[in-house]
Enzyme design. Sequence first.
Site, PDB file in Angstrom:
ATOM      1  N   ASP A   1      -0.520  14.339  21.897  1.00 35.26           N
ATOM      2  CA  ASP A   1       0.701  14.068  21.138  1.00 35.26           C
ATOM      3  C   ASP A   1       0.518  14.355  19.656  1.00 35.26           C
ATOM      4  OD1 ASP A   1       1.659  13.261  23.542  1.00 35.26           O
ATOM      5  OD2 ASP A   1       2.275  11.263  22.906  1.00 35.26           O
TER       6      ASP A   1
ATOM      7  N   ASP B   1       0.825  -1.210   0.000  1.00 29.97           N
ATOM      8  CA  ASP B   1       0.000   0.000   0.000  1.00 29.97           C
ATOM      9  C   ASP B   1       0.860   1.263   0.000  1.00 29.97           C
ATOM     10  OD1 ASP B   1      -2.312  -1.442  -0.074  1.00 29.97           O
ATOM     11  OD2 ASP B   1      -2.808  -1.202   2.043  1.00 29.97           O
ATOM     12  N   GLY B   2       2.046   1.185   0.603  1.00 31.56           N
ATOM     13  CA  GLY B   2       2.917   2.345   0.610  1.00 31.56           C
ATOM     14  C   GLY B   2       3.318   2.771  -0.787  1.00 31.56           C
TER      15      GLY B   2
ATOM     16  N   LEU C   1      -6.612   3.604  12.292  1.00 31.48           N
ATOM     17  CA  LEU C   1      -7.174   2.412  12.933  1.00 31.48           C
ATOM     18  C   LEU C   1      -6.322   2.001  14.131  1.00 31.48           C
ATOM     19  CD1 LEU C   1      -9.345   0.157  12.780  1.00 31.48           C
ATOM     20  CD2 LEU C   1      -7.750  -1.113  11.333  1.00 31.48           C
ATOM     21  N   SER C   2      -5.000   2.066  13.975  1.00 32.46           N
ATOM     22  CA  SER C   2      -4.097   1.710  15.074  1.00 32.46           C
ATOM     23  C   SER C   2      -4.256   2.648  16.259  1.00 32.46           C
ATOM     24  CB  SER C   2      -2.648   1.743  14.582  1.00 32.46           C
ATOM     25  OG  SER C   2      -2.436   0.791  13.566  1.00 32.46           O
TER      26      SER C   2
ATOM     27  N   THR D   1      -8.239   2.474   7.591  1.00 34.36           N
ATOM     28  CA  THR D   1      -7.737   1.148   7.948  1.00 34.36           C
ATOM     29  C   THR D   1      -6.215   1.153   8.108  1.00 34.36           C
ATOM     30  OG1 THR D   1      -7.717   0.579   5.586  1.00 34.36           O
ATOM     31  CG2 THR D   1      -9.618  -0.134   6.878  1.00 34.36           C
ATOM     32  N   ALA D   2      -5.622   2.342   8.232  1.00 32.53           N
ATOM     33  CA  ALA D   2      -4.172   2.447   8.359  1.00 32.53           C
ATOM     34  C   ALA D   2      -3.811   2.990   9.743  1.00 32.53           C
ATOM     35  CB  ALA D   2      -3.618   3.320   7.232  1.00 32.53           C
ATOM     36  N   TYR D   3      -3.033   4.054   9.787  1.00 30.83           N
ATOM     37  CA  TYR D   3      -2.552   4.617  11.054  1.00 30.83           C
ATOM     38  C   TYR D   3      -3.711   4.988  11.972  1.00 30.83           C
ATOM     39  CZ  TYR D   3       0.690   7.438  13.927  1.00 30.83           C
ATOM     40  OH  TYR D   3       1.455   7.960  14.933  1.00 30.83           O
TER      41      TYR D   3
END
EC number: 2.7.1.23
Length: 294
Positions: free
Chosen positions: A177, A73-74, A192-193, A188-190
């Site tokens: 932060d 994906d990147g 989601l985390s 569904t990437a950062y």
Amino acid sequence: MDTEFKTIALIGKPDHEGANQTLVALYKHLIDLGVNVVIERRVGEQLKLDDVELLEMVELGERADLAIVVGGDGNMLGAARVLARFDVAVVGVNRGNLGFLTDLSPDRFEEPLERLLAGDYQAENRFLLEAQVHRHGQLKASNTAMNEAVLHPGKIAHMIEFEVYINGHFMYSQRADGMIVATPTGSTAYSLSAGGPIVTPNLNAMTLVPMFPHTLSCRPIVLDADSNIKMVISPNNKTGQMLVSCDGHVSLAVQPGDEIHINKSPHKLKLLHPRGHNYFEVLRSKLGWGSKLF
């Protein structure tokens, strides 16, 4: 082969042996089909193919009707930020990890690719974000993001203070932060985390996900994607250097007192899927969700 895509660009994952093998196989297969093929210069120089035209990414956007991106994906995100400006259709071959955006298998791409080239595909448009940094009323830096634009300190676990405005209306102040502003693609990437919601790609929405906020009442919020988001950095911040990262690749420098403006970009990525593509099947596969019970 009779296809609407007269010139096809191949884009890869540099210094990746598996991706390079797939690129060579794709090139030979497309040439056998009688399609004109061009290759992104950086990866093309590693393939050692004869009589192939190598172009820079912008030149690919100007010339190609379809881009096939081999990698994770990147790699797709990096290509999307450029190709979206040129309305080039894109399809992905997964040589990465999760691969939410890359549909084709590197081992069995021939049949689904031929069906796609023959016009048997599903198309969808994914919007991008445009992030701008303003200082003393002047635009200092900008870039686009397919997944997310993230305000964060230059060092780990360092609190920053800022205010958030939506369409000119004050929403809240934050001591956190940072802040993740994500598209449905990036949900569904950062995001989601960090505890953000999954947003289906057909929704005209974006999410704001605070990063480790210093209040338990602060939660992610989903906004209309046509909203204007403004974050004003407190001039009293002790962190002298902050950043806005676009898809984790491009970083814009931010200083105390700056304003960050985030809006939906006028450009969209045209993403192609093989016929029968199902978003929820992708989620089940990639996230390990349970299958049907009966």
